[in-house]
Design a protein around this motif. Sequence first.
Motif, mmCIF file in Angstrom:
data_model
loop_
_atom_site.group_PDB
_atom_site.id
_atom_site.type_symbol
_atom_site.label_atom_id
_atom_site.label_comp_id
_atom_site.label_asym_id
_atom_site.label_seq_id
_atom_site.Cartn_x
_atom_site.Cartn_y
_atom_site.Cartn_z
ATOM 1 N N UNK A 1 0.787 -1.228 0.000
ATOM 2 C CA UNK A 1 0.000 0.000 0.000
ATOM 3 C C UNK A 1 0.814 1.270 0.000
ATOM 4 N N UNK A 2 2.107 1.167 0.277
ATOM 5 C CA UNK A 2 2.879 2.364 0.581
ATOM 6 C C UNK A 2 3.231 3.204 -0.640
ATOM 7 N N UNK A 3 3.498 2.540 -1.755
ATOM 8 C CA UNK A 3 4.016 3.276 -2.907
ATOM 9 C C UNK A 3 2.902 3.973 -3.684
ATOM 10 N N UNK A 4 3.087 5.265 -3.928
ATOM 11 C CA UNK A 4 2.108 5.998 -4.727
ATOM 12 C C UNK A 4 2.108 5.548 -6.176
ATOM 13 N N UNK B 1 -5.047 -0.925 -0.632
ATOM 14 C CA UNK B 1 -5.283 0.144 0.341
ATOM 15 C C UNK B 1 -6.692 0.015 0.888
ATOM 16 N N UNK C 1 0.036 4.727 6.041
ATOM 17 C CA UNK C 1 -0.084 4.853 4.590
ATOM 18 C C UNK C 1 -1.278 4.152 3.990
ATOM 19 N N UNK D 1 1.531 9.074 5.357
ATOM 20 C CA UNK D 1 2.904 8.876 4.901
ATOM 21 C C UNK D 1 2.943 7.786 3.850
ATOM 22 N N UNK D 2 3.359 8.187 2.657
ATOM 23 C CA UNK D 2 3.492 7.266 1.527
ATOM 24 C C UNK D 2 4.787 7.578 0.797
ATOM 25 N N UNK D 3 5.036 6.834 -0.275
ATOM 26 C CA UNK D 3 6.357 6.917 -0.911
ATOM 27 C C UNK D 3 6.717 8.317 -1.380
ATOM 28 N N UNK E 1 5.745 11.099 0.038
ATOM 29 C CA UNK E 1 5.628 12.053 1.138
ATOM 30 C C UNK E 1 6.964 12.729 1.424
#
Lengths: 547, 547
Positions: A218-221, A227, B218, B226-228, B230
């Motif tokens: 889920x972290x990478x935009x 998510x 995230x 907070x994501x990549x 950010x």
Amino acid sequence: MAETKIIPPVSNAYSYPLLIKQLLLSGPRYSPDEKIVYADRSEYTYRELVERINRLANMLTEAGVKPGDTVAVLDWDTPRYLECFFAIPMIGAILHTVNVRLSPEQIVYTMNHAEDDLVLVHDDFAPLLEKVSDDLQTVKGYIQLTENSQPVSTSLKSHGEYEALLAKAEAHFDFPDFDENSVATTFYTTGTTGNPKGVYFSHRQLVLHTMAQVGSLGFSDQMPLMRSSSVYMPVTPMFHVHAWGVPYAATMMGIKQVYPGRYEPELLVDLLKKHKVTFSHCVPTIMQMMLATESIKTADLSNWHVLIGGSALTEGLCNAGAKLGIRMYTGYGMSETCPLLCSTHLTEDDVKLPLEEQTDRRTKTGVAVPMVDLQVIDADGNMLPHDGKSKGEVVARAPWLTQGYLKEPEKGEALWEGGWLHTGDVATIEPDSTLVIRDRIKDVIKTGGEWLSSLDLENLISQHPAVAATAVVGVPDDKWGERPHALVVLAPGEDVTIEDIQKHLQQFVDSGEINKWAIPQQIDFVDDIPKTSVGKINKKQIRDQLH
Amino acid sequence: MAETKIIPPVSNAYSYPLLIKQLLLSGPRYSPDEKIVYADRSEYTYRELVERINRLANMLTEAGVKPGDTVAVLDWDTPRYLECFFAIPMIGAILHTVNVRLSPEQIVYTMNHAEDDLVLVHDDFAPLLEKVSDDLQTVKGYIQLTENSQPVSTSLKSHGEYEALLAKAEAHFDFPDFDENSVATTFYTTGTTGNPKGVYFSHRQLVLHTMAQVGSLGFSDQMPLMRSSSVYMPVTPMFHVHAWGVPYAATMMGIKQVYPGRYEPELLVDLLKKHKVTFSHCVPTIMQMMLATESIKTADLSNWHVLIGGSALTEGLCNAGAKLGIRMYTGYGMSETCPLLCSTHLTEDDVKLPLEEQTDRRTKTGVAVPMVDLQVIDADGNMLPHDGKSKGEVVARAPWLTQGYLKEPEKGEALWEGGWLHTGDVATIEPDSTLVIRDRIKDVIKTGGEWLSSLDLENLISQHPAVAATAVVGVPDDKWGERPHALVVLAPGEDVTIEDIQKHLQQFVDSGEINKWAIPQQIDFVDDIPKTSVGKINKKQIRDQLH
């Protein structure tokens, strides 16, 4: 070991072992009314999921299951299976996810080897078990999984039907704490030879794998795979590495889940459309089948993210998906690794390209996920530089790798030689940390102190216009250790010599792409290349014939 | 304990203890060229961060630091501090983040109590340590942290200046494996009475806290904290609960980080603007100071997400931020909890409202994050229902809570009574799992078998138009256990009686909001309410005066 400072916990027994029951805390808190869907059959909420898991724990206990026992499941991909993912390990028992695609003999072998005590079996597989039930040495009883209110009549020693037993069971179970290193799940992995091997994972390992997966999916935009508003549908079976562990992660975060039952391509596409599925994981074969359906042409798949694993995501498949707007990513791992080790990593620049032009990045093996230490090592166990050139075996350390094989310690020791898990894959690591798989180590040719990828050499030989197909294996050589030996199938009407092929390869020596000892001295022109039952080049057979 | 199945690892010593060094694996792989910024002074890449951490480990070793030793740091919020967050625990030593806001006497107490061996001290704090250095019983040496190339001259026994020593140190360190329960960090928490208490966290705990934080900051599409892509700037000090642990999470994921040095409001706002900061955590006081700057009026803060903790996010502050487009969220935890326990949870419907109308949701304490088991219990330790009404003490279990206080086992046992960490907060849990903090347990009034929130009662009394301020405490009562006793400051020119106040409260009894014994029999009209040095109502003093 360094003499660090360790303070014993206070006497009030502070301890919080990592247990699968903790994965069930947050999803129902975040989304008590979110849905778990079973194909076109039924659905229920997270609130009900929790209650059903409690009831299942009581049902299992009433059927005689104790901590340390093993409970086998033979089912399609269903919410029932999800309930088993939780309830069985949560009472301290071991979930054996039986691979229903194995032969009856292999199924019997694995169920005896795992010492299954109780078996939950779908009606579709009951006839199979009826035939072999006398050979199942440890099984004491069965519970029937049926799609209708009435189970099929069976000669199996049945406690009854799942839904009926669930309805009768108490709605609250007090799940105990226990050692986080307790075995939670087991399943069997098959190789080209020998019996299936049992890998196994502890509560601690599954919790850590799940936490890492939630962070990395889920972290990478650039890669919003999963998510809070995602809709998840697994398309790799739940009996195989717990559907890559994603059902645990999806449940922890409380997102909508769609379980498809059997993998019928038309049904899968219908579910995609109906539930606006946004995230799946899939093997290439099933994806090909889905892409070949008529109904996929009318689906809006521009928000469907698919992690491809099992075998490599080819450029062809990635491109075919991109034409429909499907975003595919490569996932890398194996049964022994729970499975997540690496996944595609996309930068902001990568995703600025049109989707069709991102194929090169998406089909690479990817970058190791958080908490994974991944290296390539040479034959002596030395770590190789991440220069995109140095080829070595991929080895890994991570908190979620199988610690061995059930009851086969010697195989476990080979897997863990030198304290690293050996994947059997040969790869390079690019300076930007991207792993590029080059070959299987058993197919790599160790010649003159270098590792020569049989796949690379096949690729170069096949660039000769007269070559229709080729296979390269290593054959023992007193001076060089091994030397490459090529089989070549010529295209119809073509007639070239061994020297022509060698001359063709010389250009790659001149350009520095390969060393001169990569040019095979032995090249046989043949009518066809031996293949395995699933259509891969059968290098073992070729080596056996040549030796 | 349930007799589950545990299989010992194979002999090739498979083990992967959870260690802080693993948090440093993925960030540099994902974003080797991403920046770590030091205010308006300097910046460097993740690649350099890794090298500097390796050099620092060698520097510390050359200064005599061994595994199990304690290294104290007195610094502002800097990338140097981030390097210490990693290098000190990674060599097996313990990082003591000294609270530079304590009195010199308290600083000496904590440094002796923690048995600090080496001290890294910023020039700004060197004069303080010079004065007390004879009292520091265990310190063997100092390293100077200076903003210029030349350190200040000092009477401290200095090994030299940080940057100069770093440049001389070897660029590679072979970080060892060791027990994951090794103490990694310690710092001191102050109460209203007695000496500061040392909380401490192990490698395992910090790794698990970081993994959970990455997942929970995230994952939500409604709260992309907070994501990549950010840009992160801490605005709670690094000496306090490791800046809530976020520097570890940001580093693990490889995002841009901006360290502000000292908290000067104008500088903070300049950094927000210059680096387009998207995520911070902050206490209300500092946020108020930033909102009061002139320069914030010209900043585009519509993508600034701020987690507010330390004390409650008030509606006023949340609204003031919303007017500038700032998205604020409540975080709940304490020093003892590493700190993350709960955070605001927003649904899809919540964020459809205009930002100004989301205040109610954003100022609630929130929902427990994944892996946290959070309950409210009554005085007998019974768990209370999540009905939004049952008031009890908030207790928690999670894999990252301090296991006690350094060298004060009896205080640790009190903290962990019954196997749950007692927060000292009194709250209700709504049916939708939202925690609502009502009071501190020491201020709650236990009367007639019920818990009466002094804050709730103050709120009701202050609704009387004649009341300017009020404070309520519990006083012992033979029959009821405790009874409420109210101090009331009347607004200028007002003149009401005790009976008027009681009659005012009767309406809330009639509506069922409070029980009839919540109405104080004892109400004193006073000129002012005793306050603490930081402006909170001093209930301890009031109780002492009344008893």
